[in-house]
Design a protein around this motif. Sequence first.
Motif, short mmCIF file in Angstrom:
data_model
loop_
_atom_site.label_atom_id
_atom_site.label_comp_id
_atom_site.label_asym_id
_atom_site.label_seq_id
_atom_site.Cartn_x
_atom_site.Cartn_y
_atom_site.Cartn_z
N PHE A 141 70.06 30.47 24.91
CA PHE A 141 69.35 31.73 24.69
C PHE A 141 69.29 31.99 23.19
N ARG A 142 70.44 31.82 22.55
CA ARG A 142 70.53 32.02 21.09
C ARG A 142 69.58 31.07 20.36
N MET A 179 77.91 30.26 31.93
CA MET A 179 77.19 31.31 31.22
C MET A 179 77.24 31.07 29.71
N THR A 180 78.29 30.41 29.24
CA THR A 180 78.38 30.08 27.81
C THR A 180 77.24 29.14 27.41
N ILE A 181 76.94 28.19 28.29
CA ILE A 181 75.84 27.24 27.99
C ILE A 181 74.51 28.00 27.95
N VAL A 182 74.34 28.90 28.93
CA VAL A 182 73.13 29.72 28.97
C VAL A 182 73.01 30.52 27.66
N GLY A 183 74.13 31.10 27.24
CA GLY A 183 74.15 31.93 26.03
C GLY A 183 73.75 31.14 24.80
N ASN A 184 74.25 29.90 24.71
CA ASN A 184 73.91 29.07 23.54
C ASN A 184 72.42 28.76 23.50
N GLY A 220 66.82 29.84 21.35
CA GLY A 220 65.40 29.97 21.68
C GLY A 220 64.92 28.97 22.71
N ILE A 221 65.86 28.36 23.45
CA ILE A 221 65.47 27.38 24.49
C ILE A 221 65.26 28.12 25.81
N LEU A 222 66.07 29.14 26.03
CA LEU A 222 65.91 29.99 27.22
C LEU A 222 65.43 31.37 26.78
N PHE A 223 64.72 32.06 27.67
CA PHE A 223 64.22 33.40 27.35
C PHE A 223 64.73 34.42 28.37
N VAL A 224 64.44 35.69 28.11
CA VAL A 224 65.02 36.77 28.91
C VAL A 224 64.86 36.54 30.43
N PRO A 225 63.67 36.19 30.96
CA PRO A 225 63.57 36.05 32.42
C PRO A 225 64.53 35.01 32.99
N GLU A 226 64.66 33.88 32.28
CA GLU A 226 65.57 32.83 32.77
C GLU A 226 67.03 33.32 32.70
N VAL A 227 67.35 34.02 31.61
CA VAL A 227 68.73 34.49 31.46
C VAL A 227 69.05 35.54 32.52
N LEU A 228 68.05 36.36 32.86
CA LEU A 228 68.25 37.35 33.94
C LEU A 228 68.56 36.66 35.25
#
Length: 233
Positions: free
Chosen positions: A66-67, A59-64, A69-77
């Motif tokens: 997301f921060r 989840m830390t990788i996802v968070g980075n 701008g590589i991932l967006f809300v739908p992917e993070v959900l």
Amino acid sequence: MSDEDEIILSELDDDELVQQMFDDLYDGLREEIEEGVNILLGRGWQPYDILTKALVGGMTIVGNDFRDGILFVPEVLQAANAMKGGMAILKPLLVETGAPRVGKMVIGTVKGDIHDIGKNLVSMMMEGAGFEVVDLGINNDVDKYLGALESEKPDILGMSALLTTTMPYMKVVIDTLVERGIREDYTVLVGGAPLNEEFGRAIGADAYCRDAAVAVETAKDFMARKHNQMAAG
Ligand code: B1M
């Protein structure tokens, strides 16, 4: 990907599997995450290690990203959904420690904030350590907290906030406890990624907890102090 290329999770060694779980969490693959968790459990991994090394690590990788701008809300959900699948398998194992009841905590994410993974993790770990936990969920206004304190009579109030815009609401809750003259009736613990010790002190919390393990240790410390005071008084 052809059938021949398909990755068989159970054939990976531990390091490869954890790396693959990072990828699967990133891709929001809930079933694969559940399978990975079960494989690690079968190999004798402790539930807490799976939680922190495989799930929180991913989840830390996802968070980075997301921060950045590589991932967006739908992917993070989707990633969050996959993480919850893994957490659901671990929850009964973390909770079933047979530890005696050491205290009671009401916990919730503050108003305006819908992040709940960290709070859920804290709840699980607290239950595992023998606390009774009443989880108010997300987006709690001051009345929700006050109502729960009144009806549940916990030892500890826990609040979680993941946004710089929502963390000031913790002070609104604490100030209201002060105004009502009930602040001293509870130990107030706060946590969430954007907080720090200084913030915890500034808003009048008893302690800021960096992670779920610290939350458990801090809660136990405060309960021990409370029992000592009661024994002395
Ligand atoms: Co959000 N989000 N998000 N998000 N999200 C963050 C927090 C962010 C840091 C991402 C980033 O930019 N890098 C950023 C906040 C920036 C800021 O304010 N400084 C952000 C943003 C901007 C947003 C939105 C505004 C995005 C948008 O819509 N444009 C939006 C806000 C929605 C809202 O709440 N109103 C939003 C939405 C979402 C999703 C819905 C997509 C999803 C949440 C899903 C869910 O929770 N069910 C999501 C997620 C997943 C994240 C990240 C990627 C991961 C959070 C997480 O679950 N971490 C996050 C990035 C990051 O934190 N690196 C991010 C894993 C979890 C185990 O850690 O929650 O820190 P954590 O909990 C820890 C400790 O903090 C502590 O213990 C836990 C366990 O060790 N702790 C406590 C937490 N609470 C505690 C309470 C305690 C004690 C300890 O009480 C005693």
